[in-house]
Design a protein around this motif. Structure first.
Motif, PDB file in Angstrom:
ATOM      1  N   UNK A  14       0.654  -1.339   0.128  1.00  0.00           N
ATOM      2  CA  UNK A  14      -0.245   0.015  -0.031  1.00  0.00           C
ATOM      3  C   UNK A  14       0.834   0.954  -0.085  1.00  0.00           C
ATOM      4  N   UNK A  15       0.416   2.429  -0.367  1.00  0.00           N
ATOM      5  CA  UNK A  15       0.542   3.565  -0.232  1.00  0.00           C
ATOM      6  C   UNK A  15       0.117   4.349   0.759  1.00  0.00           C
ATOM      7  N   UNK A  16       0.702   5.110   1.580  1.00  0.00           N
ATOM      8  CA  UNK A  16       0.498   5.957   3.192  1.00  0.00           C
ATOM      9  C   UNK A  16       0.617   7.358   3.045  1.00  0.00           C
ATOM     10  N   UNK A  17      -0.243   7.963   2.888  1.00  0.00           N
ATOM     11  CA  UNK A  17       0.584   9.894   2.926  1.00  0.00           C
ATOM     12  C   UNK A  17       0.611  10.084   4.428  1.00  0.00           C
ATOM     13  N   UNK A  32      -3.585   3.557   0.991  1.00  0.00           N
ATOM     14  CA  UNK A  32      -4.661   2.986  -0.188  1.00  0.00           C
ATOM     15  C   UNK A  32      -3.889   1.362  -0.549  1.00  0.00           C
ATOM     16  N   UNK A  33      -4.899   0.618  -0.646  1.00  0.00           N
ATOM     17  CA  UNK A  33      -3.187  -0.587  -0.723  1.00  0.00           C
ATOM     18  C   UNK A  33      -3.874  -1.143  -2.836  1.00  0.00           C
ATOM     19  N   UNK A  34      -2.655  -1.457  -2.634  1.00  0.00           N
ATOM     20  CA  UNK A  34      -2.648  -1.962  -4.342  1.00  0.00           C
ATOM     21  C   UNK A  34      -2.126  -3.576  -4.748  1.00  0.00           C
ATOM     22  N   UNK A  54      -3.480   5.326  -6.285  1.00  0.00           N
ATOM     23  CA  UNK A  54      -3.441   5.565  -5.221  1.00  0.00           C
ATOM     24  C   UNK A  54      -2.884   6.384  -3.874  1.00  0.00           C
ATOM     25  N   UNK A  55      -2.159   6.963  -4.736  1.00  0.00           N
ATOM     26  CA  UNK A  55      -1.070   8.354  -4.063  1.00  0.00           C
ATOM     27  C   UNK A  55      -2.142   9.585  -3.690  1.00  0.00           C
ATOM     28  N   UNK A  56      -3.217   9.773  -5.615  1.00  0.00           N
ATOM     29  CA  UNK A  56      -4.250  10.819  -6.071  1.00  0.00           C
ATOM     30  C   UNK A  56      -4.768  10.094  -4.730  1.00  0.00           C
ATOM     31  N   UNK A  57      -5.510   8.789  -4.680  1.00  0.00           N
ATOM     32  CA  UNK A  57      -6.402   9.111  -3.738  1.00  0.00           C
ATOM     33  C   UNK A  57      -6.251   9.587  -2.118  1.00  0.00           C
ATOM     34  N   UNK A  58      -5.352   9.004  -1.580  1.00  0.00           N
ATOM     35  CA  UNK A  58      -4.898   9.157  -0.335  1.00  0.00           C
ATOM     36  C   UNK A  58      -4.345  10.464  -0.246  1.00  0.00           C
ATOM     37  N   UNK A  59      -4.141  11.579  -1.218  1.00  0.00           N
ATOM     38  CA  UNK A  59      -3.227  12.457  -0.813  1.00  0.00           C
ATOM     39  C   UNK A  59      -5.085  13.159  -0.499  1.00  0.00           C
ATOM     40  N   UNK A  60      -5.523  13.572  -1.266  1.00  0.00           N
ATOM     41  CA  UNK A  60      -7.110  14.005  -1.318  1.00  0.00           C
ATOM     42  C   UNK A  60      -7.212  13.277  -0.484  1.00  0.00           C
ATOM     43  N   UNK A  61      -7.610  12.438   0.810  1.00  0.00           N
ATOM     44  CA  UNK A  61      -8.178  12.163   1.735  1.00  0.00           C
ATOM     45  C   UNK A  61      -7.323  12.661   2.782  1.00  0.00           C
ATOM     46  N   UNK A  62      -5.706  12.837   2.750  1.00  0.00           N
ATOM     47  CA  UNK A  62      -5.383  13.205   4.065  1.00  0.00           C
ATOM     48  C   UNK A  62      -5.544  14.778   4.716  1.00  0.00           C
TER      49      UNK A  62
END
Length: 503
Positions: A14-17, A32-34, A54-62
């Motif tokens: 997964x990526x973590x932000x 977000x897992x991939x 996944x990075x894009x989604x995680x940044x938006x959520x963060x």
């Protein structure tokens, strides 16, 4: 206006932000897992475009969950898993999935290259042995087996430099990830052009090398639209996940050692000179003028996660009933079992093994099962087996005179008090635990903070952001009892390694 830093981690699963204030406090974070793909035996791949999505989604959520204006983000740092070989063309298109650090498809290429060039010559330059999991053999594999991809490749990127590219449209190679390519001069931190040619690939396909805190570029309008960031935020080169985790653990002094308990296990010993061992891994630290002598093992949090998935239905049920994590239930069960698991020993070679064995055919083994053994015995044996793998790497480093003063534990496994205590007892070393869940992303964020001048130095950044939450002292009586099991652990592999090749 208060300023914040963003750290991005490209892990294996997964990526973590995470967004931090300048005191290292987590304001918000997301993951977000991939997927990991296994198309053929020995092939282990990921799709870099899926990382980016996944990075894009995680940044938006963060950003949304932080309730902070994106204009307040003063810098971005990215860390990532090692030994990628991401082929992009001149337009920035990804031409193929990248083999990741577990991939061994290039074993035959390694044998041919070592026979032709000589492992001693390679090791003298880059301080690392020529193994199929590194980036160089993967680049050569593309050249031999996918020549159209190789010929169309503008640059081969690492995991973090790919995300940096997507944010800024600038290619780069950070200093700490240079060790994956065997034309890297480990003492001087530069590419040796003639050695690229001798190894068999084109120098121009490698990006220029930068210090990890160097600003590579700024967030573009396109990246801002995709992520929710603001155009113009500085992005630094970033670094290897283990090195950023080492910084995020506060390891800046010679002899301090970061102990990694993520999906994989490992250690990073801080050095002030380039000292390598053929069975270990040597890289630059993300902090200038320091190196890290590393051990990377397959056995880590992934081993205990595998056990939970395959045999942990009871723990899953209990966890739901009590409203806790199944890993907490597993910890409680392991605590009931005596030191040494009543003779049950686990070899944590679940996808071969990296250092110090470098055996892609090594297999996981439970030794000592009997009718009296319980699932709790197996849980503790998994924890002890991963700790034995750590000790194996420490003992290997000691053979070249590299000593360890203390360990600083990070990663999800560091949240387990019993597992951390087991590691302290087996190694005989004091283990300190900072805010373990965020050490790696914090290290990436610190790079951005130093690069943008928000911290005057790495020392100031560590002093301002890192706090030790608990300390584990080794039980030396337990350490003595573990010595016998450790000797059996070493003996088991030696006696089984030829048989393992047949499976």
């Amino acid at each position: 206006m208060e300023k914040f830093l963003l750290g991005i981690d490209i892990g294996t699963s997964a990526c973590k932000v995470a967004m931090f204030d300048l005191q290292g406090k987590v304001i918000s974070q997301a993951a977000r897992e991939y997927k990991v793909y296994y198309p053929h035996l020995g092939f282990v791949e990921q799709n870099p475009n899926e990382w980016w999505e996944c990075v894009c989604l995680a940044i938006k959520e963060t950003i949304v969950s932080s309730k902070i204006n994106a204009k307040q983000i003063a810098g971005i740092g990215v860390d990532g898993q090692s030994w990628s070989a991401i082929p992009i063309n001149a337009k920035g298109d990804v031409l193929s999935n990248t083999p990741i650090w577990m991939d061994t498809r290039a074993s035959d290429i390694c044998k041919e290259t070592v026979n032709r060039v000589g492992n001693d010559r390679i090791f003298r330059l880059c301080g690392n042995s020529f193994e199929p999991t590194y980036s160089t053999p993967k680049i050569l594999w593309f050249k031999k087996n996918m020549p159209d991809v190789y010929n169309s490749t503008y640059k081969f990127l690492q995991s973090n430099s790919f995300i940096v590219y997507k944010l800024t449209r600038h290619t780069s190679q950070d200093l700490s990830q240079g060790y994956g390519v065997h034309s890297f001069n480990m003492k001087e931190g530069k590419w040796e052009d003639s050695f690229c040619e001798e190894l068999g690939f084109d120098r121009e396909k490698l990006p220029d090398i930068y210090q990890c805190h160097h600003i590579i570029g700024e967030v573009t309008s396109e990246a801002a639209d995709q992520t929710g960031l603001i155009k113009g935020i500085p992005v630094v080169a970033g670094g290897l996940d283990a090195s950023c985790g080492t910084l995020g653990a506060g390891v800046l002094k010679v002899g301090q050692t970061q102990e990694q308990g993520g999906q994989a296990g490992g250690m990073s010993i801080c050095l002030d000179s380039s000292i390598g061992h053929p069975k270990l891994i040597l890289s630059f630290h993300v902090v200038p003028n320091l190196w890290l002598l590393q051990g990377g093992t397959v056995g880590g949090g992934g081993a205990i996660k595998w056990f939970k998935q395959e045999f942990g239905a009871f723990e899953e049920f209990e966890a739901r009933e009590k409203g806790v994590s199944p890993f907490k239930i597993m910890d409680e069960e392991a605590e009931k079992i005596p030191v040494g698991s009543d003779g049950l020993i686990f070899l944590p070679y679940m996808a071969g093994e990296r250092s110090p064995l470098w055996d892609k055919n090594a297999k996981g083994v439970f030794f000592g099962l009997g009718y009296e053994k319980t699932r709790a015995h197996m849980i503790r044996a998994v924890m002890e087996g991963c700790a034995f793998a750590l000790q194996h790497n420490i003992k290997t480093a000691e053979k070249i005179g590299v000593g360890i003063n203390e360990l600083v534990a990070i990663g999800g496994a560091a949240n387990s008090r019993i597992w951390t205590q087991i590691k302290a007892d087996i190694t005989g070393k004091t283990i300190k635990v900072p805010t373990s869940d965020t050490a790696t992303t914090l290290g990436a964020a610190i790079l951005a903070g130093v690069g943008t001048g928000l911290y005057k130095s790495f020392e100031q950044a560590v002093e301002d952001t890192i706090e030790i939450t608990r300390t584990h002292q080794p039980d030396m009586q337990a350490h003595t009892r573990y010595k016998n099991n450790y000797d059996i652990y070493i003996e088991l592999y030696e006696k089984l390694k030829d048989t393992m090749q047949k499976v």
